[in-house]
Design a protein around this motif. Structure first.
Motif, PDB file in Angstrom:
ATOM      1  N   ILE A  56      -1.707  15.656 -15.777  1.00 43.33           N
ATOM      2  CA  ILE A  56      -3.048  15.305 -15.305  1.00 43.33           C
ATOM      3  C   ILE A  56      -3.577  16.534 -14.588  1.00 43.33           C
ATOM      4  O   ILE A  56      -2.927  17.050 -13.684  1.00 43.33           O
ATOM      5  CB  ILE A  56      -2.983  14.110 -14.335  1.00 43.33           C
TER       6      ILE A  56
ATOM      7  N   VAL B 299       1.789   1.840  -3.524  1.00 41.58           N
ATOM      8  CA  VAL B 299       0.683   2.452  -4.261  1.00 41.58           C
ATOM      9  C   VAL B 299       0.603   3.945  -3.959  1.00 41.58           C
ATOM     10  O   VAL B 299       0.452   4.779  -4.861  1.00 41.58           O
ATOM     11  CB  VAL B 299      -0.671   1.778  -3.904  1.00 41.58           C
TER      12      VAL B 299
ATOM     13  N   GLN C 133       4.307  13.373 -13.088  1.00 45.44           N
ATOM     14  CA  GLN C 133       5.603  12.831 -13.516  1.00 45.44           C
ATOM     15  C   GLN C 133       5.488  11.893 -14.714  1.00 45.44           C
ATOM     16  O   GLN C 133       6.469  11.598 -15.380  1.00 45.44           O
ATOM     17  CB  GLN C 133       6.294  12.096 -12.350  1.00 45.44           C
ATOM     18  N   LEU C 134       4.292  11.373 -14.976  1.00 47.13           N
ATOM     19  CA  LEU C 134       4.122  10.467 -16.129  1.00 47.13           C
ATOM     20  C   LEU C 134       3.244  11.083 -17.214  1.00 47.13           C
ATOM     21  O   LEU C 134       2.674  10.391 -18.044  1.00 47.13           O
ATOM     22  CB  LEU C 134       3.488   9.140 -15.679  1.00 47.13           C
TER      23      LEU C 134
ATOM     24  N   LEU D 214       0.826  -1.209   0.000  1.00 45.34           N
ATOM     25  CA  LEU D 214       0.000   0.000   0.000  1.00 45.34           C
ATOM     26  C   LEU D 214       0.858   1.255   0.000  1.00 45.34           C
ATOM     27  O   LEU D 214       0.510   2.261  -0.619  1.00 45.34           O
ATOM     28  CB  LEU D 214      -0.955  -0.007   1.195  1.00 45.34           C
TER      29      LEU D 214
ATOM     30  N   GLU E 295      -8.772  13.933  -7.797  1.00 47.05           N
ATOM     31  CA  GLU E 295      -9.189  12.569  -7.478  1.00 47.05           C
ATOM     32  C   GLU E 295      -7.975  11.720  -7.060  1.00 47.05           C
ATOM     33  O   GLU E 295      -8.049  10.942  -6.118  1.00 47.05           O
ATOM     34  CB  GLU E 295      -9.886  11.945  -8.698  1.00 47.05           C
ATOM     35  N   LEU E 296      -6.872  11.898  -7.746  1.00 43.74           N
ATOM     36  CA  LEU E 296      -5.664  11.153  -7.377  1.00 43.74           C
ATOM     37  C   LEU E 296      -5.227  11.494  -5.959  1.00 43.74           C
ATOM     38  O   LEU E 296      -4.852  10.611  -5.180  1.00 43.74           O
ATOM     39  CB  LEU E 296      -4.525  11.450  -8.360  1.00 43.74           C
TER      40      LEU E 296
ATOM     41  N   ALA F  91      -7.171  12.532  -3.576  1.00 46.85           N
ATOM     42  CA  ALA F  91      -8.164  11.952  -2.659  1.00 46.85           C
ATOM     43  C   ALA F  91      -7.895  10.460  -2.446  1.00 46.85           C
ATOM     44  O   ALA F  91      -8.008   9.944  -1.328  1.00 46.85           O
ATOM     45  CB  ALA F  91      -9.571  12.165  -3.208  1.00 46.85           C
ATOM     46  N   LEU F  92      -7.509   9.782  -3.509  1.00 51.32           N
ATOM     47  CA  LEU F  92      -7.233   8.344  -3.402  1.00 51.32           C
ATOM     48  C   LEU F  92      -5.979   8.091  -2.564  1.00 51.32           C
ATOM     49  O   LEU F  92      -5.927   7.167  -1.762  1.00 51.32           O
ATOM     50  CB  LEU F  92      -7.073   7.727  -4.794  1.00 51.32           C
TER      51      LEU F  92
ATOM     52  N   ARG G  79       3.288   5.879  -5.733  1.00 50.66           N
ATOM     53  CA  ARG G  79       3.069   5.964  -7.184  1.00 50.66           C
ATOM     54  C   ARG G  79       1.874   6.860  -7.530  1.00 50.66           C
ATOM     55  O   ARG G  79       1.876   7.532  -8.568  1.00 50.66           O
ATOM     56  CB  ARG G  79       2.922   4.557  -7.758  1.00 50.66           C
ATOM     57  N   LEU G  80       0.873   6.877  -6.679  1.00 50.20           N
ATOM     58  CA  LEU G  80      -0.249   7.805  -6.896  1.00 50.20           C
ATOM     59  C   LEU G  80       0.248   9.246  -6.803  1.00 50.20           C
ATOM     60  O   LEU G  80      -0.159  10.114  -7.580  1.00 50.20           O
ATOM     61  CB  LEU G  80      -1.337   7.589  -5.837  1.00 50.20           C
TER      62      LEU G  80
ATOM     63  N   LEU H 265       1.986  10.198  -9.907  1.00 44.15           N
ATOM     64  CA  LEU H 265       0.993  10.470 -10.952  1.00 44.15           C
ATOM     65  C   LEU H 265       0.371  11.848 -10.774  1.00 44.15           C
ATOM     66  O   LEU H 265       0.273  12.624 -11.730  1.00 44.15           O
ATOM     67  CB  LEU H 265      -0.133   9.433 -10.877  1.00 44.15           C
TER      68      LEU H 265
ATOM     69  N   ARG I 160     -10.118  17.774 -12.297  1.00 41.69           N
ATOM     70  CA  ARG I 160     -10.775  16.814 -11.416  1.00 41.69           C
ATOM     71  C   ARG I 160      -9.969  15.531 -11.274  1.00 41.69           C
ATOM     72  O   ARG I 160      -9.982  14.909 -10.213  1.00 41.69           O
ATOM     73  CB  ARG I 160     -12.172  16.500 -11.937  1.00 41.69           C
ATOM     74  N   ALA I 161      -9.278  15.128 -12.332  1.00 39.69           N
ATOM     75  CA  ALA I 161      -8.502  13.886 -12.256  1.00 39.69           C
ATOM     76  C   ALA I 161      -7.368  14.020 -11.243  1.00 39.69           C
ATOM     77  O   ALA I 161      -7.099  13.115 -10.457  1.00 39.69           O
ATOM     78  CB  ALA I 161      -7.960  13.513 -13.625  1.00 39.69           C
TER      79      ALA I 161
END
Lengths: 122, 122
Positions: A100, A85, A96-97, A82, A107-108, A110-111, A88-89, A92, A103-104
């Motif tokens: 973004i 994860v 870096q990739l 975890l 959302e990242l 928030a996750l 890496r989130l 994102l 909203r996206a």
């Protein structure tokens, strides 16, 4: 190699409710609050040897439970995944990739927060 | 409300190693393989009452462990959160909150997969 205090703290967290109240108390005073055997003995008016026996017995019970149920090991593995994860989130969300936005990106984040909560609750 | 077979299976999974071999066996035959008390009795050459007593005692041990340690409850909560993360990662990867392409989209799918593995290992 996990630190002994952390290790004993995790075992107490996972299995402590299977100890008697007295076992749990002396174990925590010794392993978490770092009191000496002598200090615990004095505080509770029993011999140093009696304190030692209770703590040693508690350690054996907890180690035996871990050997049988393996919760500490099982959840260390999951926590590690975890945390991967989460990292890496974050990468994102920081773009870096690839970019973004809007909203996206929210959302990242928030996750990432949700994963942090799950790790916290282990 | 969780199905009784699933509930008993989870308790066995979490705490089964604290039962004796015989308790674990009869418990699994009854609750997981759905054999009757009579069938188990016949298969092992003991009375139906003896089988009943062993299974009842095993249930009590497992329920008492869950009441004290609460692992099933604890991990049901975490599984729920991780499934939420999984669903939301999927929505992101599908571009429901804005277009995400290339390496970022691949990365989201990889993370979804990692979360699925953690859930699987509970």
């Amino acid at each position: 190699m996990i630190d002994k205090t952390v290790h004993m703290g995790l075992l107490l967290d996972f299995y402590g409710q299977l100890l008697t109240e007295k076992q749990r108390l002396y174990f925590a005073l010794y392993h978490q609050d770092d009191l000496s055997l002598g200090e615990i003995a004095e505080q509770y008016g029993i011999t140093r040897q009696a304190v030692y026996d209770i703590i040693r017995r508690s350690e054996n019970i907890l180690l035996d439970l871990e050997a049988k149920l393996g919760l500490e090991k099982r959840y260390a593995k999951q926590r590690e995944k975890l945390e991967t994860v989460q990292t890496r989130l974050e990468a994102l969300a920081e773009g870096q990739l690839g970019e973004i936005t809007g909203r996206a990106a929210d959302e990242l984040m928030a996750l990432e927060q949700l994963i942090a909560e799950v790790i916290q609750e282990f």
